[in-house]
Write a protein that holds these residues in place. Structure first.
Motif, PDB file in Angstrom:
ATOM      1  N   ARG A 172       0.332  -1.409  -0.559  1.00 21.47           N
ATOM      2  CA  ARG A 172       0.170  -0.115   0.106  1.00 21.47           C
ATOM      3  C   ARG A 172       0.794   1.789   0.326  1.00 21.47           C
ATOM      4  NH1 ARG A 172      -3.187  -1.485   3.480  1.00 21.47           N
ATOM      5  NH2 ARG A 172      -2.452  -0.682   5.489  1.00 21.47           N
ATOM      6  N   VAL A 200      -2.258   4.792   8.682  1.00 24.26           N
ATOM      7  CA  VAL A 200      -1.650   3.694   7.606  1.00 24.26           C
ATOM      8  C   VAL A 200      -1.018   2.941   7.482  1.00 24.26           C
ATOM      9  CG1 VAL A 200      -0.806   4.602   4.624  1.00 24.26           C
ATOM     10  CG2 VAL A 200      -2.815   5.896   5.817  1.00 24.26           C
ATOM     11  N   ASN A 201       0.048   3.752   7.983  1.00 23.87           N
ATOM     12  CA  ASN A 201       1.474   2.521   8.626  1.00 23.87           C
ATOM     13  C   ASN A 201       1.880   2.897   9.666  1.00 23.87           C
ATOM     14  OD1 ASN A 201       2.836   5.096   7.320  1.00 23.87           O
ATOM     15  ND2 ASN A 201       4.635   3.511   6.556  1.00 23.87           N
ATOM     16  N   GLY A 260      -1.199  -6.652  -3.442  1.00 25.05           N
ATOM     17  CA  GLY A 260      -0.888  -7.185  -2.442  1.00 25.05           C
ATOM     18  C   GLY A 260      -0.086  -6.999  -1.641  1.00 25.05           C
TER      19      GLY A 260
END
Length: 349
Positions: A142, A189-190, A149
């Motif tokens: 991502r 997000v991360n 993926g």
């Protein structure tokens, strides 16, 4: 003949010119959403001769550190000849390039093979910083803008890990600061990758630099609520491993900390929450010769008309730096309306 000391070139806030970030390409083999790289280079690129002239003139004006960037600089066929030319100058008494203390490269590590790493070391590169924003495959995919993926992301992580091994084996010693790991952290997000990334860097005895998600360019859809402040990053790490502050060097981007067990250091680049414009000493020049005196600038200054001679170019860069007054990060919250800005991949970060 000895190399004369470079002239001190100061801007409107008495900040000296010290670091040149030279972009070799706007292209990248990843598509990180926070960076949004271009798929093609500008139509007219600087020649190798022009790049060397730029670096030599910048060194004469006080630049002591050269960082080669992209996009992804390992995609550029100009990289190795440029490093060879810089290395020749650093070995030549009287050449302004002999005043360069540090030549560094920023890469995503995907193309950092064993052969490439050895060639970079042999050609005079001092330091490599590798970017990796996640250890988990799905999150890595991502953050890198990969299709496929988790499987694609796991492949990316393994490529980067192999690149780190190749760089270490080639002589880039992380304990001496010659090999570092960069990670952009985006809230929601991360940010769950903070601890895994720190574990990875610690296992390699490598400094990890955590970078706040920045509002560079116009494509990434930046919002303030996506920024995880550096202070919170440090708190999370300190809950797991006690830290002692080392501070921030003059002109440096990172406030650094040392783990109590002395395994390695960690740095935080907090241009959003703790701006460091006051001693910013960096000049960015794009692959097509546009000079930017701030990462957040709307437009650059075209240096191509001044490329005819060292004297013309020196006059152009000195004049540009002497009129520089940028301090966007300190003024960000006073800006009423957003303005178009150059993209990060074009600027070289």
């Amino acid at each position: 003949m000895t190399c004369a000391s470079p002239a001190l070139t100061l801007d409107q806030h008495t900040r000296p010119l010290g670091v040149l970030r030279l972009s070799l390409t706007a292209r990248c083999n990843l598509a990180c959403p926070y960076c949004c790289p271009d798929s093609v280079d500008p139509p007219v690129m600087l020649t190798l001769e022009q790049q060397l002239r730029l670096i030599r003139v910048a060194a004469r004006l006080g630049v002591h550190t050269l960082r080669l960037t992209g996009g992804e600089p390992l995609l550029s066929d100009r990289l190795m000849p440029l490093l060879a030319g810089v290395a020749d100058g650093r070995r030549t008494p009287g050449d302004p390039l002999a005043g360069l203390r540090d030549v560094a490269l920023t890469t995503n590590g995907v193309l950092l093979s064993e052969q490439r790493a050895k060639a970079l070391k042999k050609t005079g590169l001092d330091r490599i910083t590798v970017s990796l924003d996640a250890v988990d495959g799905a999150v890595a995919a991502r953050m890198a803008g990969l299709r496929g993926g988790r499987i694609a992301g796991e492949g990316l992580v393994q490529q980067v890990l192999a690149g780190l091994v190749a760089a270490r084996d080639a002589g880039f010693n992380p304990a001496a600061g010659a090999l570092k790991l960069n990670a952009v952290i985006q809230r929601g997000v991360n940010d769950d990758q903070l601890i895994p990334l720190a574990e990875l860097a610690r296992s390699q005895q490598m400094e990890l630099r955590l970078i706040e998600y920045m509002d560079v360019g116009n494509r990434n859809g930046w919002r303030m609520d996506q920024v995880l402040p550096a202070e919170l990053m440090v708190q999370r790490l300190a809950e797991r491993w006690p830290l002692s502050p080392l501070g921030r060097n003059d002109g440096g981007t990172a406030r650094r900390w040392r783990y109590h067990d002395d395994v390695s250091d960690v740095g935080v680049v907090a241009s959003i929450s703790e701006p460091f414009c006051g001693d910013c000493n960096r000049l960015r020049i794009t692959a097509d010769g546009q000079a930017f005196t701030c990462l957040f600038a709307a437009q650059g200054t075209d240096l191509n008309p001044a490329m005819g001679s060292d004297q013309e170019l020196e006059q152009a860069i000195r004049a540009l730096w002497q009129r520089r007054s940028d301090r966007y990060s300190e003024e960000r919250h006073c800006k009423a309306d957003p303005v178009p800005r150059a993209e990060m991949a074009y600027l070289g970060g």
